[in-house]
Design a protein around this motif. Structure first.
Motif, PDB file in Angstrom:
ATOM      1  N   ALA A   1       1.983  -8.882   8.301  1.00 52.70           N
ATOM      2  CA  ALA A   1       1.746  -7.999   7.165  1.00 52.70           C
ATOM      3  C   ALA A   1       1.218  -6.671   7.654  1.00 52.70           C
ATOM      4  O   ALA A   1       0.513  -6.611   8.670  1.00 52.70           O
ATOM      5  CB  ALA A   1       0.763  -8.634   6.194  1.00 52.70           C
ATOM      6  N   ALA A   2       1.553  -5.623   6.946  1.00 53.19           N
ATOM      7  CA  ALA A   2       1.059  -4.287   7.276  1.00 53.19           C
ATOM      8  C   ALA A   2       0.560  -3.628   5.998  1.00 53.19           C
ATOM      9  O   ALA A   2       1.271  -3.580   4.995  1.00 53.19           O
ATOM     10  CB  ALA A   2       2.165  -3.438   7.906  1.00 53.19           C
TER      11      ALA A   2
ATOM     12  N   GLU B   1      -7.111  -8.250   7.066  1.00 56.62           N
ATOM     13  CA  GLU B   1      -8.012  -9.387   6.821  1.00 56.62           C
ATOM     14  C   GLU B   1      -7.275 -10.534   6.147  1.00 56.62           C
ATOM     15  O   GLU B   1      -7.424 -11.692   6.529  1.00 56.62           O
ATOM     16  CB  GLU B   1      -9.191  -8.955   5.949  1.00 56.62           C
ATOM     17  CG  GLU B   1     -10.283  -8.243   6.754  1.00 56.62           C
ATOM     18  CD  GLU B   1     -11.339  -7.607   5.851  1.00 56.62           C
ATOM     19  OE1 GLU B   1     -12.024  -6.691   6.320  1.00 56.62           O
ATOM     20  OE2 GLU B   1     -11.443  -8.025   4.674  1.00 56.62           O
ATOM     21  N   TRP B   2      -6.499 -10.221   5.107  1.00 57.20           N
ATOM     22  CA  TRP B   2      -5.725 -11.266   4.434  1.00 57.20           C
ATOM     23  C   TRP B   2      -4.804 -11.959   5.432  1.00 57.20           C
ATOM     24  O   TRP B   2      -4.661 -13.171   5.445  1.00 57.20           O
ATOM     25  CB  TRP B   2      -4.866 -10.690   3.304  1.00 57.20           C
ATOM     26  CG  TRP B   2      -5.649 -10.149   2.148  1.00 57.20           C
ATOM     27  CD1 TRP B   2      -6.953 -10.410   1.825  1.00 57.20           C
ATOM     28  CD2 TRP B   2      -5.161  -9.248   1.135  1.00 57.20           C
ATOM     29  NE1 TRP B   2      -7.300  -9.719   0.685  1.00 57.20           N
ATOM     30  CE2 TRP B   2      -6.232  -9.007   0.237  1.00 57.20           C
ATOM     31  CE3 TRP B   2      -3.928  -8.622   0.906  1.00 57.20           C
ATOM     32  CZ2 TRP B   2      -6.088  -8.169  -0.875  1.00 57.20           C
ATOM     33  CZ3 TRP B   2      -3.791  -7.792  -0.196  1.00 57.20           C
ATOM     34  CH2 TRP B   2      -4.866  -7.570  -1.077  1.00 57.20           C
ATOM     35  N   SER B   3      -4.145 -11.143   6.248  1.00 53.59           N
ATOM     36  CA  SER B   3      -3.149 -11.672   7.162  1.00 53.59           C
ATOM     37  C   SER B   3      -3.791 -12.651   8.143  1.00 53.59           C
ATOM     38  O   SER B   3      -3.293 -13.759   8.367  1.00 53.59           O
ATOM     39  CB  SER B   3      -2.490 -10.495   7.884  1.00 53.59           C
ATOM     40  OG  SER B   3      -1.390 -10.930   8.623  1.00 53.59           O
ATOM     41  N   ILE B   4      -4.927 -12.254   8.709  1.00 51.90           N
ATOM     42  CA  ILE B   4      -5.609 -13.126   9.679  1.00 51.90           C
ATOM     43  C   ILE B   4      -6.097 -14.398   8.993  1.00 51.90           C
ATOM     44  O   ILE B   4      -5.886 -15.510   9.473  1.00 51.90           O
ATOM     45  CB  ILE B   4      -6.787 -12.374  10.345  1.00 51.90           C
ATOM     46  CG1 ILE B   4      -6.230 -11.257  11.248  1.00 51.90           C
ATOM     47  CG2 ILE B   4      -7.672 -13.331  11.148  1.00 51.90           C
ATOM     48  CD1 ILE B   4      -7.266 -10.228  11.658  1.00 51.90           C
ATOM     49  N   SER B   5      -6.704 -14.253   7.815  1.00 47.13           N
ATOM     50  CA  SER B   5      -7.306 -15.428   7.164  1.00 47.13           C
ATOM     51  C   SER B   5      -6.254 -16.369   6.600  1.00 47.13           C
ATOM     52  O   SER B   5      -6.521 -17.545   6.394  1.00 47.13           O
ATOM     53  CB  SER B   5      -8.270 -14.991   6.062  1.00 47.13           C
ATOM     54  OG  SER B   5      -7.569 -14.419   4.982  1.00 47.13           O
ATOM     55  N   LYS B   6      -5.058 -15.882   6.349  1.00 48.51           N
ATOM     56  CA  LYS B   6      -4.019 -16.722   5.751  1.00 48.51           C
ATOM     57  C   LYS B   6      -2.971 -17.179   6.770  1.00 48.51           C
ATOM     58  O   LYS B   6      -1.955 -17.769   6.394  1.00 48.51           O
ATOM     59  CB  LYS B   6      -3.354 -15.977   4.587  1.00 48.51           C
ATOM     60  CG  LYS B   6      -4.314 -15.656   3.428  1.00 48.51           C
ATOM     61  CD  LYS B   6      -3.715 -14.684   2.420  1.00 48.51           C
ATOM     62  CE  LYS B   6      -4.768 -13.976   1.581  1.00 48.51           C
ATOM     63  NZ  LYS B   6      -5.434 -14.822   0.575  1.00 48.51           N
TER      64      LYS B   6
ATOM     65  N   ALA C   1      -4.956   0.664   2.607  1.00 51.34           N
ATOM     66  CA  ALA C   1      -4.776  -0.785   2.479  1.00 51.34           C
ATOM     67  C   ALA C   1      -4.825  -1.502   3.825  1.00 51.34           C
ATOM     68  O   ALA C   1      -4.825  -2.735   3.873  1.00 51.34           O
ATOM     69  CB  ALA C   1      -3.446  -1.082   1.782  1.00 51.34           C
ATOM     70  N   GLN C   2      -4.885  -0.742   4.925  1.00 51.01           N
ATOM     71  CA  GLN C   2      -4.701  -1.367   6.242  1.00 51.01           C
ATOM     72  C   GLN C   2      -5.709  -2.479   6.559  1.00 51.01           C
ATOM     73  O   GLN C   2      -5.311  -3.600   6.887  1.00 51.01           O
ATOM     74  CB  GLN C   2      -4.744  -0.282   7.334  1.00 51.01           C
ATOM     75  CG  GLN C   2      -4.374  -0.839   8.706  1.00 51.01           C
ATOM     76  CD  GLN C   2      -4.383   0.225   9.796  1.00 51.01           C
ATOM     77  OE1 GLN C   2      -4.321   1.423   9.500  1.00 51.01           O
ATOM     78  NE2 GLN C   2      -4.466  -0.202  11.038  1.00 51.01           N
TER      79      GLN C   2
ATOM     80  N   GLY D   1       0.793  -1.223   0.000  1.00 54.57           N
ATOM     81  CA  GLY D   1       0.000   0.000   0.000  1.00 54.57           C
ATOM     82  C   GLY D   1       0.825   1.273   0.000  1.00 54.57           C
ATOM     83  O   GLY D   1       0.258   2.369   0.104  1.00 54.57           O
ATOM     84  N   VAL D   2       2.141   1.149  -0.122  1.00 55.66           N
ATOM     85  CA  VAL D   2       2.985   2.344  -0.212  1.00 55.66           C
ATOM     86  C   VAL D   2       3.044   2.760  -1.687  1.00 55.66           C
ATOM     87  O   VAL D   2       3.426   1.955  -2.541  1.00 55.66           O
ATOM     88  CB  VAL D   2       4.409   2.053   0.295  1.00 55.66           C
ATOM     89  CG1 VAL D   2       5.314   3.267   0.100  1.00 55.66           C
ATOM     90  CG2 VAL D   2       4.385   1.626   1.756  1.00 55.66           C
ATOM     91  N   LYS D   3       2.679   3.981  -1.975  1.00 53.85           N
ATOM     92  CA  LYS D   3       2.705   4.480  -3.359  1.00 53.85           C
ATOM     93  C   LYS D   3       4.101   4.308  -3.962  1.00 53.85           C
ATOM     94  O   LYS D   3       5.106   4.590  -3.318  1.00 53.85           O
ATOM     95  CB  LYS D   3       2.303   5.961  -3.362  1.00 53.85           C
ATOM     96  CG  LYS D   3       2.129   6.539  -4.768  1.00 53.85           C
ATOM     97  CD  LYS D   3       1.781   8.021  -4.719  1.00 53.85           C
ATOM     98  CE  LYS D   3       1.872   8.605  -6.131  1.00 53.85           C
ATOM     99  NZ  LYS D   3       1.889  10.076  -6.121  1.00 53.85           N
ATOM    100  N   ASN D   4       4.138   3.860  -5.182  1.00 49.81           N
ATOM    101  CA  ASN D   4       5.384   3.613  -5.944  1.00 49.81           C
ATOM    102  C   ASN D   4       6.165   2.381  -5.485  1.00 49.81           C
ATOM    103  O   ASN D   4       7.205   2.069  -6.075  1.00 49.81           O
ATOM    104  CB  ASN D   4       6.320   4.834  -5.962  1.00 49.81           C
ATOM    105  CG  ASN D   4       5.721   5.990  -6.724  1.00 49.81           C
ATOM    106  OD1 ASN D   4       5.012   5.782  -7.711  1.00 49.81           O
ATOM    107  ND2 ASN D   4       5.973   7.211  -6.274  1.00 49.81           N
ATOM    108  N   ALA D   5       5.671   1.716  -4.429  1.00 52.04           N
ATOM    109  CA  ALA D   5       6.246   0.411  -4.061  1.00 52.04           C
ATOM    110  C   ALA D   5       5.156  -0.622  -4.370  1.00 52.04           C
ATOM    111  O   ALA D   5       4.538  -0.536  -5.432  1.00 52.04           O
ATOM    112  CB  ALA D   5       6.672   0.402  -2.600  1.00 52.04           C
ATOM    113  N   MET D   6       4.910  -1.590  -3.506  1.00 53.95           N
ATOM    114  CA  MET D   6       3.938  -2.639  -3.818  1.00 53.95           C
ATOM    115  C   MET D   6       2.552  -2.272  -3.315  1.00 53.95           C
ATOM    116  O   MET D   6       2.377  -1.988  -2.134  1.00 53.95           O
ATOM    117  CB  MET D   6       4.402  -3.952  -3.173  1.00 53.95           C
ATOM    118  CG  MET D   6       3.632  -5.149  -3.681  1.00 53.95           C
ATOM    119  SD  MET D   6       3.827  -5.426  -5.462  1.00 53.95           S
ATOM    120  CE  MET D   6       5.349  -6.393  -5.447  1.00 53.95           C
ATOM    121  N   PRO D   7       1.549  -2.300  -4.181  1.00 54.40           N
ATOM    122  CA  PRO D   7       0.177  -2.067  -3.708  1.00 54.40           C
ATOM    123  C   PRO D   7      -0.366  -3.308  -3.010  1.00 54.40           C
ATOM    124  O   PRO D   7       0.261  -4.369  -3.027  1.00 54.40           O
ATOM    125  CB  PRO D   7      -0.589  -1.804  -5.009  1.00 54.40           C
ATOM    126  CG  PRO D   7       0.151  -2.586  -6.044  1.00 54.40           C
ATOM    127  CD  PRO D   7       1.615  -2.571  -5.616  1.00 54.40           C
TER     128      PRO D   7
END
Ligand SMILES: [Zn+2]
Ligand SMILES: [Zn+2]
Ligand SMILES: [Zn+2]
Ligand SMILES: [Zn+2]
Lengths: 226, 226
Positions: A203-204, A215-220, A209-210, A173-179
């Motif tokens: 994951a952060a 949610e992804w982090s908890i479910s995975k 994107a927070q 979620g950092v602009k110009n890095a990985m969304p």
């Protein structure tokens, strides 16, 4: 998951200032108070930045020492993780707090773009920060802003520059890095497990994107930063 | 594959010098001669760096102009691709040859680590180089040293900073960046196709990774750099 869920709280990110949001805890006393609330709510890791008297991010070891002592006194058993990130200092100043031997410290192992600049982590600086963490028995949280950072961390663990098992945080979620991108998130997990089977991850998601990344982090099966 | 295989030849990388290998073509005359041989052997794109009289990499537009003219005269129909890479200059000097309107130019859209330093491509510089390529009708070859660079290229194509369809080169085997790793190579292709279905790609393996990456590239439907 057989390992208990670790909730990581970022007490004061390096970006916000009192001008943006008067509720953001900036002084060490405020930070300790807000960490204590998060601790009572179940957070087990405090990811810490510090500010100088003007509210500017700093790597000042004395500030970090005061914050670390306060958290240890008020939140017994909480894991203290100090930031060696590049927003609060340059060069080896970024690791000046490592002799305090906090439980953990963040470590970037590669470079990438940030919204308006290059986030520089030169190979020499990375190796020096890693060696300081070994010297002072500090467990690194690898900050992975891109896929090669995950790979690089596994190489550093394999050749002894990092002590395993790895603990890696995926930052999205950092602009110009990985969304925040779910197939890429899944591939991050897959790649880490393939190259370092005993690694753990969290994951952060930054800004908007927070919630998605949490949610992804908890479910995975990862740990989460709140 | 329905599209013909494009073989891309890197005439003089930015790293070797005469001292390393006396056979490396350094002068413009030598470069034209060696490009001509590759052209007769079937190469269709010449990826070009230039040197000054001391053999040091440079972005000098006059040198690039002489090389471009020579290739166009001796290798009719060959695609000329000039490097805007960071080894030959800094800041906007890196794009000083774009007004020559070569067929193509390389473009990095993110930053990463190289063996001994940070490869810096600040967001401002990336956007400026991209806009110069649109102004001078130059097709970029995106140099992807990491996964986020592929994603960033697709974002830039979506918002008009790059003109599609994208042409992306996956670069593997650079120390401290991405190694040659087949699952990652496959995921690069998958991600590019997902985010930019009309994109084309090629791949370059650096050093020992060269043959391996060429084989993957040919067997998976990409173009190859020889
Ligand atoms: Zn964490
Ligand atoms: Zn931080
Ligand atoms: Zn190519
Ligand atoms: Zn090049």
């Amino acid at each position: 998951m057989s390992n208990p869920c670790i909730i990581c709280v970022a007490i004061t990110g390096s970006v916000p200032s009192k001008a943006d949001n008067p509720a953001v805890p900036i002084t060490v006393a405020e930070q300790i108070e807000s960490t204590h609330e998060a601790f009572e709510a179940g957070a087990s890791i405090a990811h810490c930045h510090v500010r100088d008297d003007n509210g500017t991010p700093t790597s000042d070891p004395d500030r970090f020492a005061a914050l670390k002592e306060g958290i240890e006194a008020h939140c017994p058993g909480m894991i203290v993780q100090l930031s060696t990130g590049g927003r609060s200092g340059t060069g080896r100043d970024r690791g000046g707090m490592l002799p305090l031997s906090p439980d953990m410290a963040s470590l970037s192992v590669g470079s990438n773009n940030f919204p308006t600049r290059v986030y520089e982590n030169s190979p020499d600086l990375v190796d020096w920060l890693a060696s300081e963490m070994i010297t002072h028995d500090v467990k690194p949280e690898i900050e992975a802003f891109d896929l090669s950072h995950i790979v690089q961390a596994t190489r550093m663990a394999a050749d002894g520059r990092l002590k395993g098992p790895l603990y890696v945080q995926f930052v999205m979620g950092v602009k110009n890095a990985m969304p925040a991108d779910e197939p890429i998130f899944d591939f991050y997990i897959e790649t880490l497990k393939r190259l370092a089977p005993d690694a753990q991850w969290c994951a952060a998601g930054i800004g908007q994107a927070q919630l998605t990344v949490n949610e992804w982090s908890i479910s995975k099966g990862g740990h989460t930063r709140a």
